[in-house]
Design a protein around this motif. Sequence first.
Motif, PDB file in Angstrom:
ATOM      1  N   PRO A 210      15.691  -2.433 -57.453  1.00  0.00           N
ATOM      2  CA  PRO A 210      14.283  -2.836 -57.463  1.00  0.00           C
ATOM      3  C   PRO A 210      13.165  -1.481 -57.290  1.00  0.00           C
ATOM      4  CG  PRO A 210      15.797  -3.905 -55.578  1.00  0.00           C
ATOM      5  CD  PRO A 210      16.431  -2.946 -56.378  1.00  0.00           C
ATOM      6  N   ASP A 211      13.731  -0.392 -56.738  1.00  0.00           N
ATOM      7  CA  ASP A 211      12.894   0.939 -56.631  1.00  0.00           C
ATOM      8  C   ASP A 211      12.534   1.456 -58.023  1.00  0.00           C
ATOM      9  OD1 ASP A 211      12.698   0.855 -53.873  1.00  0.00           O
ATOM     10  OD2 ASP A 211      14.196   1.844 -53.673  1.00  0.00           O
ATOM     11  N   GLN A 212      13.742   1.256 -58.920  1.00  0.00           N
ATOM     12  CA  GLN A 212      13.541   1.785 -60.390  1.00  0.00           C
ATOM     13  C   GLN A 212      12.857   1.068 -61.284  1.00  0.00           C
ATOM     14  OE1 GLN A 212      16.606   3.873 -62.071  1.00  0.00           O
ATOM     15  NE2 GLN A 212      17.854   4.108 -60.460  1.00  0.00           N
ATOM     16  N   LEU A 213      13.030  -0.188 -61.052  1.00  0.00           N
ATOM     17  CA  LEU A 213      12.397  -1.431 -61.879  1.00  0.00           C
ATOM     18  C   LEU A 213      10.901  -1.358 -61.651  1.00  0.00           C
ATOM     19  CD1 LEU A 213      12.848  -3.575 -63.948  1.00  0.00           C
ATOM     20  CD2 LEU A 213      12.192  -5.198 -61.843  1.00  0.00           C
ATOM     21  N   ALA A 214      10.452  -1.192 -60.458  1.00  0.00           N
ATOM     22  CA  ALA A 214       8.879  -0.842 -59.896  1.00  0.00           C
ATOM     23  C   ALA A 214       8.427   0.312 -60.531  1.00  0.00           C
ATOM     24  CB  ALA A 214       8.849  -0.910 -58.496  1.00  0.00           C
ATOM     25  N   ALA A 215       9.310   1.389 -60.624  1.00  0.00           N
ATOM     26  CA  ALA A 215       8.829   2.583 -61.190  1.00  0.00           C
ATOM     27  C   ALA A 215       8.385   2.805 -62.558  1.00  0.00           C
ATOM     28  CB  ALA A 215       9.762   3.778 -60.845  1.00  0.00           C
ATOM     29  N   TRP A 216       9.052   1.815 -63.352  1.00  0.00           N
ATOM     30  CA  TRP A 216       8.701   1.754 -64.703  1.00  0.00           C
ATOM     31  C   TRP A 216       8.411   0.615 -65.461  1.00  0.00           C
ATOM     32  CZ3 TRP A 216      11.463  -1.147 -68.496  1.00  0.00           C
ATOM     33  CH2 TRP A 216      12.442  -1.772 -67.855  1.00  0.00           C
ATOM     34  N   PHE A 217       8.624  -0.330 -65.014  1.00  0.00           N
ATOM     35  CA  PHE A 217       8.515  -1.799 -65.831  1.00  0.00           C
ATOM     36  C   PHE A 217       7.060  -2.172 -65.965  1.00  0.00           C
ATOM     37  CE2 PHE A 217       8.446  -6.169 -66.895  1.00  0.00           C
ATOM     38  CZ  PHE A 217       9.818  -6.352 -67.603  1.00  0.00           C
ATOM     39  N   GLY A 218       6.677  -2.499 -67.082  1.00  0.00           N
ATOM     40  CA  GLY A 218       5.314  -2.920 -67.700  1.00  0.00           C
ATOM     41  C   GLY A 218       4.634  -1.921 -68.453  1.00  0.00           C
ATOM     42  N   PRO A 219       4.045  -2.491 -69.475  1.00  0.00           N
ATOM     43  CA  PRO A 219       3.359  -1.467 -70.349  1.00  0.00           C
ATOM     44  C   PRO A 219       2.437  -0.552 -69.751  1.00  0.00           C
ATOM     45  CG  PRO A 219       2.552  -3.582 -70.771  1.00  0.00           C
ATOM     46  CD  PRO A 219       3.487  -3.671 -69.532  1.00  0.00           C
ATOM     47  N   VAL A 220       2.006   0.719 -70.159  1.00  0.00           N
ATOM     48  CA  VAL A 220       0.966   1.706 -69.651  1.00  0.00           C
ATOM     49  C   VAL A 220      -0.164   1.028 -69.454  1.00  0.00           C
ATOM     50  CG1 VAL A 220      -0.132   3.584 -70.354  1.00  0.00           C
ATOM     51  CG2 VAL A 220       2.314   3.602 -70.862  1.00  0.00           C
ATOM     52  N   GLY A 221      -0.756   1.254 -68.249  1.00  0.00           N
ATOM     53  CA  GLY A 221      -2.041   0.658 -67.862  1.00  0.00           C
ATOM     54  C   GLY A 221      -1.572  -0.668 -66.887  1.00  0.00           C
ATOM     55  N   TRP A 222      -0.281  -0.959 -66.733  1.00  0.00           N
ATOM     56  CA  TRP A 222       0.308  -1.878 -65.856  1.00  0.00           C
ATOM     57  C   TRP A 222       1.136  -1.350 -64.883  1.00  0.00           C
ATOM     58  CZ3 TRP A 222      -1.331  -7.452 -65.765  1.00  0.00           C
ATOM     59  CH2 TRP A 222      -2.074  -7.647 -66.948  1.00  0.00           C
ATOM     60  N   SER A 223       1.352  -1.807 -63.730  1.00  0.00           N
ATOM     61  CA  SER A 223       2.233  -1.508 -62.693  1.00  0.00           C
ATOM     62  C   SER A 223       2.906  -2.674 -61.856  1.00  0.00           C
ATOM     63  CB  SER A 223       1.640  -0.596 -61.372  1.00  0.00           C
ATOM     64  OG  SER A 223       0.833   0.364 -62.221  1.00  0.00           O
ATOM     65  N   VAL A 224       4.180  -2.399 -61.474  1.00  0.00           N
ATOM     66  CA  VAL A 224       4.806  -3.239 -60.615  1.00  0.00           C
ATOM     67  C   VAL A 224       4.915  -3.005 -59.246  1.00  0.00           C
ATOM     68  CG1 VAL A 224       7.074  -4.459 -60.312  1.00  0.00           C
ATOM     69  CG2 VAL A 224       6.282  -4.296 -62.512  1.00  0.00           C
ATOM     70  N   PRO A 225       4.172  -3.540 -58.176  1.00  0.00           N
ATOM     71  CA  PRO A 225       4.079  -3.183 -56.857  1.00  0.00           C
ATOM     72  C   PRO A 225       5.372  -3.285 -56.467  1.00  0.00           C
ATOM     73  CG  PRO A 225       1.971  -4.455 -57.374  1.00  0.00           C
ATOM     74  CD  PRO A 225       2.958  -4.452 -58.532  1.00  0.00           C
ATOM     75  N   ARG A 226       5.983  -2.338 -55.635  1.00  0.00           N
ATOM     76  CA  ARG A 226       7.489  -2.245 -55.191  1.00  0.00           C
ATOM     77  C   ARG A 226       7.525  -3.536 -54.306  1.00  0.00           C
ATOM     78  NH1 ARG A 226      11.389  -3.843 -53.481  1.00  0.00           N
ATOM     79  NH2 ARG A 226      13.316  -2.799 -52.878  1.00  0.00           N
ATOM     80  N   ASP A 227       6.405  -3.819 -53.380  1.00  0.00           N
ATOM     81  CA  ASP A 227       6.667  -4.914 -52.546  1.00  0.00           C
ATOM     82  C   ASP A 227       6.702  -6.411 -53.217  1.00  0.00           C
ATOM     83  OD1 ASP A 227       3.969  -5.290 -53.224  1.00  0.00           O
ATOM     84  OD2 ASP A 227       3.228  -5.385 -51.055  1.00  0.00           O
ATOM     85  N   THR A 228       6.580  -6.564 -54.585  1.00  0.00           N
ATOM     86  CA  THR A 228       6.595  -7.758 -55.283  1.00  0.00           C
ATOM     87  C   THR A 228       8.065  -8.017 -56.055  1.00  0.00           C
ATOM     88  OG1 THR A 228       5.841  -7.082 -57.454  1.00  0.00           O
ATOM     89  CG2 THR A 228       4.124  -7.482 -55.951  1.00  0.00           C
ATOM     90  N   VAL A 229       8.902  -6.966 -55.791  1.00  0.00           N
ATOM     91  CA  VAL A 229      10.215  -6.936 -56.298  1.00  0.00           C
ATOM     92  C   VAL A 229      11.196  -7.477 -55.583  1.00  0.00           C
ATOM     93  CG1 VAL A 229      11.835  -5.618 -57.556  1.00  0.00           C
ATOM     94  CG2 VAL A 229       9.513  -5.012 -57.734  1.00  0.00           C
ATOM     95  N   GLU A 230      11.771  -8.430 -55.975  1.00  0.00           N
ATOM     96  CA  GLU A 230      13.026  -9.121 -55.473  1.00  0.00           C
ATOM     97  C   GLU A 230      14.189  -9.270 -56.653  1.00  0.00           C
ATOM     98  OE1 GLU A 230      14.174 -13.522 -53.888  1.00  0.00           O
ATOM     99  OE2 GLU A 230      12.153 -12.948 -53.338  1.00  0.00           O
ATOM    100  N   LEU A 231      15.366  -8.652 -56.436  1.00  0.00           N
ATOM    101  CA  LEU A 231      16.477  -8.997 -57.201  1.00  0.00           C
ATOM    102  C   LEU A 231      17.813  -9.130 -56.783  1.00  0.00           C
ATOM    103  CD1 LEU A 231      15.914  -5.502 -59.317  1.00  0.00           C
ATOM    104  CD2 LEU A 231      15.113  -7.855 -60.138  1.00  0.00           C
ATOM    105  N   ASP A 232      18.278 -10.192 -57.182  1.00  0.00           N
ATOM    106  CA  ASP A 232      19.752 -10.523 -56.514  1.00  0.00           C
ATOM    107  C   ASP A 232      20.450 -10.688 -57.824  1.00  0.00           C
ATOM    108  OD1 ASP A 232      21.792 -11.688 -55.643  1.00  0.00           O
ATOM    109  OD2 ASP A 232      20.826 -13.836 -54.773  1.00  0.00           O
ATOM    110  N   VAL A 233      21.050  -9.616 -58.334  1.00  0.00           N
ATOM    111  CA  VAL A 233      21.684  -9.552 -59.760  1.00  0.00           C
ATOM    112  C   VAL A 233      22.862 -10.061 -59.504  1.00  0.00           C
ATOM    113  CG1 VAL A 233      22.142  -7.845 -61.452  1.00  0.00           C
ATOM    114  CG2 VAL A 233      20.482  -7.371 -60.034  1.00  0.00           C
ATOM    115  N   ARG A 234      23.110 -11.561 -59.755  1.00  0.00           N
ATOM    116  CA  ARG A 234      24.241 -12.418 -59.820  1.00  0.00           C
ATOM    117  C   ARG A 234      23.939 -13.598 -60.325  1.00  0.00           C
ATOM    118  NH1 ARG A 234      24.009 -16.277 -56.032  1.00  0.00           N
ATOM    119  NH2 ARG A 234      22.540 -16.187 -54.844  1.00  0.00           N
ATOM    120  N   PRO A 235      24.918 -14.251 -61.056  1.00  0.00           N
ATOM    121  CA  PRO A 235      24.433 -15.590 -61.616  1.00  0.00           C
ATOM    122  C   PRO A 235      23.979 -16.316 -60.702  1.00  0.00           C
ATOM    123  CG  PRO A 235      26.693 -14.889 -62.543  1.00  0.00           C
ATOM    124  CD  PRO A 235      26.048 -13.762 -61.444  1.00  0.00           C
TER     125      PRO A 235
END
Length: 146
Positions: A24-49
Amino acid sequence: MTDLVITRIFDAPRHLVYRAFTDPDQLAAWFGPVGWSVPRDTVELDVRPGGKQVFTMVNDDDPAMSSPVNATFVEVVENELLVGEEDVSHIPDFGADKLRLTIEFHDEEGGRTRLVVTQSPFPTEMADGAREGWGSSFTKLDKILS
């Protein structure tokens, strides 16, 4: 409708590129095109089927502009494959109810990684903008991985 396929080589080993998508910390740091951000508090990842991938991209200049992502992982193979599905029926003119995102992680010579992203079905008229958005995001990811 088309399959949108984007391939990119990253100068980092496969497990580090995979982690950039699943930590989650890394995804928030890079995801989204330049000019857009992903606030860390919006990220929820449960990486499993059956697990969720939830976050919101926010426009840096106008925070009232946002793009939420609420997907479900349907297939996960650590360091190799992420497959998710998202309900896109709320997006005007998308032309489909579900969007499938497949992310493949392949070893390349020299400790690099070939990433293959496929989004399907994808509206042909939106493909160029999506390619630009992914490319811009991947420029930010290059900096994180270096």
